[in-house]
Design a protein around this motif. Structure first.
Motif, PDB file in Angstrom:
ATOM      1  N   LEU A  61     -24.061  24.845   0.038  1.00  0.00           N
ATOM      2  CA  LEU A  61     -24.205  23.341  -0.717  1.00  0.00           C
ATOM      3  C   LEU A  61     -24.568  24.195  -2.027  1.00  0.00           C
ATOM      4  N   ARG A  62     -25.936  23.892  -2.635  1.00  0.00           N
ATOM      5  CA  ARG A  62     -25.950  23.636  -3.636  1.00  0.00           C
ATOM      6  C   ARG A  62     -25.809  25.048  -3.778  1.00  0.00           C
ATOM      7  N   SER A  63     -25.095  26.277  -3.689  1.00  0.00           N
ATOM      8  CA  SER A  63     -24.465  27.388  -4.730  1.00  0.00           C
ATOM      9  C   SER A  63     -23.450  26.685  -4.844  1.00  0.00           C
ATOM     10  N   ALA A  64     -22.297  26.609  -3.633  1.00  0.00           N
ATOM     11  CA  ALA A  64     -21.216  25.337  -4.739  1.00  0.00           C
ATOM     12  C   ALA A  64     -20.842  24.513  -5.587  1.00  0.00           C
ATOM     13  N   TYR A  65     -22.603  23.751  -5.736  1.00  0.00           N
ATOM     14  CA  TYR A  65     -22.557  22.581  -6.127  1.00  0.00           C
ATOM     15  C   TYR A  65     -22.523  23.840  -8.324  1.00  0.00           C
ATOM     16  N   GLU A  66     -23.195  24.102  -7.908  1.00  0.00           N
ATOM     17  CA  GLU A  66     -23.462  25.474  -9.488  1.00  0.00           C
ATOM     18  C   GLU A  66     -23.128  25.735  -9.761  1.00  0.00           C
ATOM     19  N   ASP A  67     -21.629  26.529  -9.182  1.00  0.00           N
ATOM     20  CA  ASP A  67     -20.480  27.292  -9.669  1.00  0.00           C
ATOM     21  C   ASP A  67     -19.782  26.042  -9.910  1.00  0.00           C
TER      22      ASP A  67
END
Length: 85
Positions: A61-67
């Motif tokens: 989830l964090r990675s998706a929001y970072e992208d």
């Protein structure tokens, strides 16, 4: 802008900082550390396998929001540069 610079900027959003960009990016803040402590407090009582699954889901989830944040920030930067011509 060269794609290598774009990739370096995107990598910096994930905490991977090239030496040349080290002064421009931060991998932690007071808010991120506070959120990490709160998350760990919630999953600490869980069984080990479930806690690990939750960590993996949170990382995804964090990675998706970072992208998404990177893409939105990059779009904004391009618009700002276009307006400053």
């Amino acid at each position: 802008m060269e794609s290598s610079v774009i990739l370096a900027i995107q990598a910096a959003t994930r905490g991977y900082v090239a030496l040349e960009m080290g002064e421009l990016a931060h991998s932690k803040s007071h808010e991120t550390e506070k959120a990490e402590r709160a998350f760990e407090a919630v999953i600490r009582p869980m069984k080990a396998d479930r806690a690990e699954m939750m960590r993996e889901l949170a990382a995804d989830l964090r990675s998706a929001y970072e992208d998404l944040g990177f893409q939105n920030g990059f779009r904004l930067a391009v618009r700002l540069m276009a307006e400053c011509r």
